[in-house]
Every structure is written in structure tokens, then in C-alpha cells.
Design a protein around this motif. Structure first.
Motif, PDB file in Angstrom:
ATOM      1  N   ASN A  86       0.814  -1.216   0.000  1.00  0.00           N
ATOM      2  CA  ASN A  86       0.000   0.000   0.000  1.00  0.00           C
ATOM      3  C   ASN A  86       0.848   1.268   0.000  1.00  0.00           C
ATOM      4  O   ASN A  86       0.485   2.257  -0.638  1.00  0.00           O
ATOM      5  N   GLU A  87       1.954   1.247   0.709  1.00  0.00           N
ATOM      6  CA  GLU A  87       2.857   2.396   0.652  1.00  0.00           C
ATOM      7  C   GLU A  87       3.335   2.617  -0.784  1.00  0.00           C
ATOM      8  O   GLU A  87       3.386   3.756  -1.264  1.00  0.00           O
ATOM      9  N   ALA A  88       3.687   1.532  -1.460  1.00  0.00           N
ATOM     10  CA  ALA A  88       4.143   1.650  -2.846  1.00  0.00           C
ATOM     11  C   ALA A  88       3.029   2.175  -3.741  1.00  0.00           C
ATOM     12  O   ALA A  88       3.265   3.009  -4.623  1.00  0.00           O
ATOM     13  N   ALA A  89       1.806   1.714  -3.530  1.00  0.00           N
ATOM     14  CA  ALA A  89       0.671   2.172  -4.331  1.00  0.00           C
ATOM     15  C   ALA A  89       0.510   3.679  -4.221  1.00  0.00           C
ATOM     16  O   ALA A  89       0.358   4.391  -5.227  1.00  0.00           O
ATOM     17  N   ALA A  90       0.524   4.187  -2.992  1.00  0.00           N
ATOM     18  CA  ALA A  90       0.358   5.622  -2.785  1.00  0.00           C
ATOM     19  C   ALA A  90       1.564   6.403  -3.288  1.00  0.00           C
ATOM     20  O   ALA A  90       1.419   7.482  -3.876  1.00  0.00           O
ATOM     21  N   ARG A  91       2.743   5.874  -3.064  1.00  0.00           N
ATOM     22  CA  ARG A  91       3.963   6.573  -3.494  1.00  0.00           C
ATOM     23  C   ARG A  91       4.015   6.742  -5.012  1.00  0.00           C
ATOM     24  O   ARG A  91       4.389   7.806  -5.522  1.00  0.00           O
ATOM     25  N   LEU A  92       3.615   5.709  -5.744  1.00  0.00           N
ATOM     26  CA  LEU A  92       3.645   5.781  -7.206  1.00  0.00           C
ATOM     27  C   LEU A  92       2.620   6.790  -7.726  1.00  0.00           C
ATOM     28  O   LEU A  92       2.916   7.585  -8.636  1.00  0.00           O
ATOM     29  N   SER A  93       1.409   6.778  -7.170  1.00  0.00           N
ATOM     30  CA  SER A  93       0.415   7.768  -7.597  1.00  0.00           C
ATOM     31  C   SER A  93       0.836   9.175  -7.189  1.00  0.00           C
ATOM     32  O   SER A  93       0.609  10.135  -7.924  1.00  0.00           O
ATOM     33  N   ARG A  94       1.462   9.290  -6.014  1.00  0.00           N
ATOM     34  CA  ARG A  94       1.957  10.596  -5.569  1.00  0.00           C
ATOM     35  C   ARG A  94       3.022  11.122  -6.525  1.00  0.00           C
ATOM     36  O   ARG A  94       3.061  12.317  -6.862  1.00  0.00           O
ATOM     37  N   GLN A  95       3.893  10.240  -6.978  1.00  0.00           N
ATOM     38  CA  GLN A  95       4.944  10.635  -7.919  1.00  0.00           C
ATOM     39  C   GLN A  95       4.327  11.138  -9.214  1.00  0.00           C
ATOM     40  O   GLN A  95       4.774  12.142  -9.782  1.00  0.00           O
ATOM     41  N   ALA A  96       3.291  10.456  -9.690  1.00  0.00           N
ATOM     42  CA  ALA A  96       2.631  10.872 -10.930  1.00  0.00           C
ATOM     43  C   ALA A  96       1.846  12.164 -10.740  1.00  0.00           C
ATOM     44  O   ALA A  96       1.792  13.012 -11.637  1.00  0.00           O
ATOM     45  N   ALA A  97       1.259  12.324  -9.572  1.00  0.00           N
ATOM     46  CA  ALA A  97       0.380  13.466  -9.321  1.00  0.00           C
ATOM     47  C   ALA A  97       1.136  14.775  -9.172  1.00  0.00           C
ATOM     48  O   ALA A  97       0.625  15.841  -9.531  1.00  0.00           O
ATOM     49  N   GLY A  98       2.329  14.702  -8.626  1.00  0.00           N
ATOM     50  CA  GLY A  98       3.073  15.928  -8.399  1.00  0.00           C
ATOM     51  C   GLY A  98       2.383  16.813  -7.381  1.00  0.00           C
ATOM     52  O   GLY A  98       1.651  16.342  -6.500  1.00  0.00           O
ATOM     53  N   ALA A  99       2.568  18.116  -7.524  1.00  0.00           N
ATOM     54  CA  ALA A  99       2.041  19.064  -6.545  1.00  0.00           C
ATOM     55  C   ALA A  99       0.649  19.567  -6.891  1.00  0.00           C
ATOM     56  O   ALA A  99       0.009  20.220  -6.062  1.00  0.00           O
ATOM     57  N   ASP A 100       0.182  19.291  -8.094  1.00  0.00           N
ATOM     58  CA  ASP A 100      -1.064  19.904  -8.552  1.00  0.00           C
ATOM     59  C   ASP A 100      -2.268  18.982  -8.535  1.00  0.00           C
ATOM     60  O   ASP A 100      -3.404  19.439  -8.698  1.00  0.00           O
ATOM     61  N   VAL A 101      -2.054  17.693  -8.377  1.00  0.00           N
ATOM     62  CA  VAL A 101      -3.141  16.708  -8.435  1.00  0.00           C
ATOM     63  C   VAL A 101      -3.204  15.964  -7.107  1.00  0.00           C
ATOM     64  O   VAL A 101      -2.167  15.610  -6.535  1.00  0.00           O
ATOM     65  N   CYS A 102      -4.404  15.737  -6.613  1.00  0.00           N
ATOM     66  CA  CYS A 102      -4.599  15.038  -5.341  1.00  0.00           C
ATOM     67  C   CYS A 102      -4.562  13.525  -5.541  1.00  0.00           C
ATOM     68  O   CYS A 102      -4.948  13.011  -6.594  1.00  0.00           O
ATOM     69  N   VAL A 103      -4.122  12.820  -4.517  1.00  0.00           N
ATOM     70  CA  VAL A 103      -4.118  11.352  -4.519  1.00  0.00           C
ATOM     71  C   VAL A 103      -5.205  10.867  -3.563  1.00  0.00           C
ATOM     72  O   VAL A 103      -5.163  11.141  -2.365  1.00  0.00           O
ATOM     73  N   MET A 104      -6.187  10.170  -4.121  1.00  0.00           N
ATOM     74  CA  MET A 104      -7.286   9.591  -3.351  1.00  0.00           C
ATOM     75  C   MET A 104      -7.145   8.073  -3.408  1.00  0.00           C
ATOM     76  O   MET A 104      -7.439   7.450  -4.430  1.00  0.00           O
ATOM     77  N   ALA A 105      -6.659   7.492  -2.342  1.00  0.00           N
ATOM     78  CA  ALA A 105      -6.334   6.069  -2.336  1.00  0.00           C
ATOM     79  C   ALA A 105      -7.589   5.200  -2.345  1.00  0.00           C
ATOM     80  O   ALA A 105      -8.588   5.515  -1.711  1.00  0.00           O
ATOM     81  N   SER A 106      -7.506   4.103  -3.067  1.00  0.00           N
ATOM     82  CA  SER A 106      -8.615   3.160  -3.201  1.00  0.00           C
ATOM     83  C   SER A 106      -8.582   2.126  -2.086  1.00  0.00           C
ATOM     84  O   SER A 106      -7.563   1.477  -1.852  1.00  0.00           O
ATOM     85  N   VAL A 107      -9.724   1.965  -1.398  1.00  0.00           N
ATOM     86  CA  VAL A 107      -9.891   0.938  -0.373  1.00  0.00           C
ATOM     87  C   VAL A 107     -11.172   0.175  -0.716  1.00  0.00           C
ATOM     88  O   VAL A 107     -12.281   0.701  -0.584  1.00  0.00           O
ATOM     89  N   GLY A 108     -11.034  -1.041  -1.168  1.00  0.00           N
ATOM     90  CA  GLY A 108     -12.187  -1.814  -1.608  1.00  0.00           C
ATOM     91  C   GLY A 108     -12.669  -2.797  -0.558  1.00  0.00           C
ATOM     92  O   GLY A 108     -12.055  -2.977   0.500  1.00  0.00           O
ATOM     93  N   PRO A 109     -13.798  -3.458  -0.823  1.00  0.00           N
ATOM     94  CA  PRO A 109     -14.358  -4.429   0.132  1.00  0.00           C
ATOM     95  C   PRO A 109     -13.480  -5.665   0.254  1.00  0.00           C
ATOM     96  O   PRO A 109     -12.683  -5.980  -0.638  1.00  0.00           O
TER      97      PRO A 109
END
Length: 304
Positions: A86-109
Motif C-alpha cells: 500500500n505504501e508503494a501504491a500511494a507513493r507511485l500515484s503521488r509521484q505521478a500526481a506531483g504538486a497539482d493533483v490530489c491522490v485519493m487512495a482506493s480501499v475496496g471491500p
């Protein structure tokens, strides 16, 4: 960085991303694999998916963590690797998002139900807590408890994230259309039924994803929005999320396809906004091209 709620105050409508599973399959994912393991084994592909949505105009990009709880990862022998996955999942999206796009992590059932005795409340809480903490540590701004069908499980997930992180916590449900034209989850919960319990649990935004193409989403959004306005009459500004499939899947020449084109998805945007949606994106079958069209439609609607 402003929070998602703060950005909504400024921009009024935000565009989220599209399907991750569809993008994974285009890159060679096969049924039976663990998609979340790609965060560790194929990080370049995950980073590329996130970047493709950022480049398409997403204000919010999600993470490859839908099945990232210990309960969901256990059948793959990965129950002990929740934190790093999960840390890797968020870190990769954070890297893509940069400073201008928010990261909303997915938590499924989890796929386990309290009513059948398959799992306990404590097990659900601990699993969602561990996942949410790792997603925050990886750089997520928010998490969306998504594609839920059981209200009791959703409330536990929302509470676990709210009580153990500083993430903004949102929640979306999947509804089925009944013969009478109404909408219910497979557990019998209506769109209006989710509002009060989720707001009481601390969810900051509510909504719906998956299950339907764009043609039915406005009706579901309208019902959720009406319930929220009754509950929060003095402060009705609870964001409503709508992430439709690119139509309902059909099989053509042995291949599953989603029939709604980017133009069809874009054409639904004004109706979703009129119904009360403030965060709009896509679910199964949607691609960066769909999100690009949705973003353009949202900008046009706001300019009127």
C-alpha cells in the motif's frame, strides 16, 4: 497542498480518474494474479497508468490498492506485506500526481461478510486500519472506501481510516437497478440509506461507482444528494462522487468490451452535475480518453 474539499470550494467540480483494472489488463494483467503486487513487481506500469490519467486532466488520481487489505491479500500469500504494497501504491500515484493533483487512495471491500460469520468486526477494523495507515505513509491525501455493498463493512472501513489517519475519508457504493426502477445494493440498501450513517461515521463525501453506465448514475446521485440536503439542511455542501462504468460490459467475438465511448460519457456530465455530483470520473472500462472527454465536458459546464 489544498485538500480535496478545499479544492472543491475553489473549482466547484473535480475530475477523478478512470478504471485501473482496464489499464492493467491492457498491460498484460491476467485473472488470478494479484493486481496490487504490481506495485512492487511492475512499478513502472503503475506509474504509467497514474500519469496517463494526470495527463488526461484528472484533478484526482487514485491508487492501485483496491484489494490491498490483509484479508484480501491473504489468499495470494501476501497478508504480511500490506504495508509495503500500500505504501508503494500511494507513493507511485503521488509521484505521478506531483504538486497539482490530489491522490485519493482506493480501499475496496474484503469480500467477507459479517452477517455470515466469515469475519469479525475487529478483523475488518484492523485490516482497514493497517491499509489506511500505509496509504497515508505513502503520500495519499485522501482515501475512498469504494465499491461497497455492505453498509456495516463500509462504516467500519470509514471509521478505521478516520480514527487512525489524517486522510480525508470518502465512501462510494455500488447499486443494482430493481424491477421497480429503484436502486439497491445486493444487501438491500438504497442510495438514500447510506447518507446518515456514513456522515455520522465521519465520511466527508459520499457517492456511487461501478455497476452502471452513465445513463443511470444521475438518478442515484440525485437520491443521495436529496438525502444529504435533508440531513445537512444548514450546510448542504457534502461532495457527491459519481464514477460510472463505460457502459455495461458485452462480449463481442469472445472479448469483453464496454460500449460507452468517451463522447457518451462526456454527454452525461451536465446531467450528473445537475443531479448534484461534484467529483466525476469513470470506473470499469473507462480509459484516459474517457477522462479527457469528461474533463472537457466539466470545464464547458462550468463556463456556462
Amino acid at each position: 497542498m489544498p485538500s480535496i474539499i478545499e479544492r472543491l470550494t475553489e473549482k466547484r467540480i473535480l475530475v477523478s480518474d478512470g478504471a485501473w483494472g482496464t489499464s492493467l489488463m491492457k498491460r498484460g494483467f491476467r485473472l488470478g494474479e494479484c493486481p496490487e503486487l504490481w506495485n512492487l513487481d511492475r512499478p513502472d506500469d503503475i506509474l504509467d497508468i497514474a500519469r496517463s490519467y494526470v495527463e488526461a486532466g484528472s484533478d484526482i488520481v487514485m491508487t492501485n490498492s483496491f484489494g490491498g487489505s490483509s484479508i484480501k491479500l491473504a489468499p495470494f500469500g501476501l497478508g504480511g506485506r500490506v504495508a509495503e504494497i500500500n505504501e508503494a501504491a500511494a507513493r507511485l500515484s503521488r509521484q505521478a500526481a506531483g504538486a497539482d493533483v490530489c491522490v485519493m487512495a482506493s480501499v475496496g471491500p474484503t469480500g467477507k461478510f459479517l452477517m455470515t460469520g466469515e469475519v469479525t468486526e475487529e478483523q475488518l477494523y484492523d485490516g482497514f486500519r493497517e491499509q489506511a495507515v500505509a496509504l497515508e505513509r505513502g503520500g495519499a491525501d485522501a482515501c475512498c472506501v469504494e465499491t461497497m455493498m455492505a453498509l456495516d463493512e463500509a462504516l467500519i472501513a470509514v471509521r478505521a481510516a478516520r480514527e487512525n489517519t489524517a486522510l480525508e475519508v470518502f465512501c462510494t457504493f455500488t447499486f443494482e437497478k430493481n424491477a421497480d426502477g429503484g436502486f439497491r445494493t445486493m444487501m438491500g440498501t438504497s442510495p438514500a440509506d447510506i447518507a446518515q450513517p456514513l456522515l455520522d461515521a465521519g465520511a466527508l463525501a459520499l457517492g456511487t461507482n461501478c455497476g452502471h453506465g452513465p445513463e443511470d448514475m444521475a438518478d442515484i446521485v440525485r437520491e443521495i444528494h436529496a438525502a444529504v440536503r435533508v440531513i445537512r439542511a444548514a450546510a448542504p455542501g457534502v461532495p457527491i462522487i459519481a464514477q460510472a462504468n463505460a457502459g455495461l460490459p458485452v462480449t463481442r467475438d469472445g472479448v469483453t468490451v464496454y460500449p460507452a465511448t468517451p463522447e457518451i460519457m462526456a454527454a452525461a456530465v451536465p446531467g450528473l452535475i445537475a443531479a448534484g455530483a461534484t467529483i466525476i470520473g469513470g470506473c470499469c472500462g473507462s480509459t484516459p480518453d474517457h477522462i479527457r472527454a469528461i474533463a472537457a465536458a466539466a470545464r464547458e459546464s462550468l463556463s456556462r
